[in-house]
Design an enzyme around this catalytic site. Structure first.
Site, PDB file in Angstrom:
ATOM      1  N   HIS A 251     -26.300 -19.896 -26.671  1.00 44.39           N
ATOM      2  CA  HIS A 251     -24.952 -20.410 -26.004  1.00 44.39           C
ATOM      3  C   HIS A 251     -25.102 -19.574 -24.657  1.00 44.39           C
ATOM      4  CE1 HIS A 251     -21.244 -22.197 -25.070  1.00 44.39           C
ATOM      5  NE2 HIS A 251     -20.707 -20.847 -25.209  1.00 44.39           N
TER       6      HIS A 251
ATOM      7  N   ASP B 236     -15.574 -19.605 -20.429  1.00 47.06           N
ATOM      8  CA  ASP B 236     -16.688 -20.401 -21.079  1.00 47.06           C
ATOM      9  C   ASP B 236     -16.144 -21.858 -20.970  1.00 47.06           C
ATOM     10  OD1 ASP B 236     -18.289 -21.957 -22.729  1.00 47.06           O
ATOM     11  OD2 ASP B 236     -18.049 -20.587 -24.430  1.00 47.06           O
TER      12      ASP B 236
ATOM     13  N   CYS C 272     -23.723 -26.532 -22.674  1.00 46.22           N
ATOM     14  CA  CYS C 272     -23.309 -25.085 -22.085  1.00 46.22           C
ATOM     15  C   CYS C 272     -24.553 -24.619 -21.003  1.00 46.22           C
ATOM     16  CB  CYS C 272     -23.547 -23.940 -23.131  1.00 46.22           C
ATOM     17  SG  CYS C 272     -25.010 -23.557 -24.056  1.00 46.22           S
TER      18      CYS C 272
END
Length: 275
Positions: free
Chosen positions: A112, A127, A73
């Protein structure tokens, strides 16, 4: 957050199927997110060997766009953030506490990275770096109804401390991550990345995790366990017990240019044949 500037926008766009920069619209955002999760693989080959994970934009661009690798991420969503910003989207970097596979009510660290996008006064989260359960479409924030994606349905629940993202998996609404809208700066991501990539209790330091999406399917690799998940069908699974077989799978199924390093081969051997 410091200014971000892509050095090879044409290459990045070509990888995503665009000859020219598209307009910053919801339709564009949908296309970008779906294509990004299919083109750029989620992987943590670096962290299992103890190699440093550099998350400045230049390093991320070199690794993912030029070296044939993927990332997690802090890399994938940083690159995507820079792309959206370059295309003229109104974006804010935010963070989340991953609670997937944790007991209900768990409170974990902020580890995250994701992005808040505002389009015509409507807020969405986007995302492209959440591994095997990455949403493949932007999700409207201020909406608690079920939201369809090219893969699983998702929903966002507003809570006292922010928002909970859930996905419907095997008929059950499972918690993915808890997040809020506090703006995150580069230093916040640096701290989170340091924990994720170096802490002895971080799963990223101890387990190989690779994932990619495609039309109607997801592929995942957890150490030596490979799975092909087809939407609405039984998953196909197999166990790998040979390092060369594993490296071939990373190349063929996930499109990765695997570094030729004796250290990596040793770690992969240990992962698939633990003592």
């Amino acid at each position: 957050m410091s200014e971000t500037r892509l050095t090879d926008l044409p290459l990045y766009l070509r990888r995503l199927g665009f000859d020219t920069p598209p307009a910053p619209t919801l339709a564009t955002l949908r296309q970008l997110q779906q294509r990004h999760t299919a083109e750029f693989t989620f992987e943590n080959l670096a962290t299992i060997t103890g190699a440093p994970v550099l998350i400045d934009l230049a390093s991320v661009e070199q690794k993912i766009l030029h070296a044939g690798r993927g990332g997690y991420c802090y890399e994938l969503n940083h690159l995507f953030f820079a792309l959206l910003q370059t295309l003229g989207f109104d974006v804010r970097g935010i963070s989340a506490r991953v609670v997937m596979n944790q007991p209900e009510g768990s409170w974990t660290a902020r580890t995250h990275r994701l992005t808040l996008v505002t389009l015509d006064d409507v807020r969405y989260i986007t995302d492209v770096g959440f591994g095997g359960m990455v949403p493949t479409a932007p999700l409207m924030l201020d909406c608690e109804a079920t939201q369809t994606t090219p893969h699983e349905p998702f929903r966002i629940e507003q809570q006292a401390d922010g928002y909970m993202l859930r996905a419907k998996v095997a008929g059950e609404w499972r918690a993915m991550y808890l997040f809020d809208l506090q703006r995150q700066e580069d230093i916040d991501y640096t701290v989170g990345n340091w924990y994720v990539s170096t802490h002895p209790e971080s799963p990223f330091a101890n387990r190989l995790m690779v994932a990619r999406t495609g039309e109607g399917w997801r592929k995942t690799l957890n150490n030596g366990s490979f799975a092909l998940h087809r939407m609405g069908a039984e998953s196909e699974r197999r166990e790998l017990t040979d390092v060369d077989e594993l490296i071939a799978l990373l190349t063929e199924e996930f499109g990765l240019r695997v570094p030729v390093q004796p250290q990596l081969r040793g770690v992969l051997a240990q992962i698939i044949r633990p003592a």
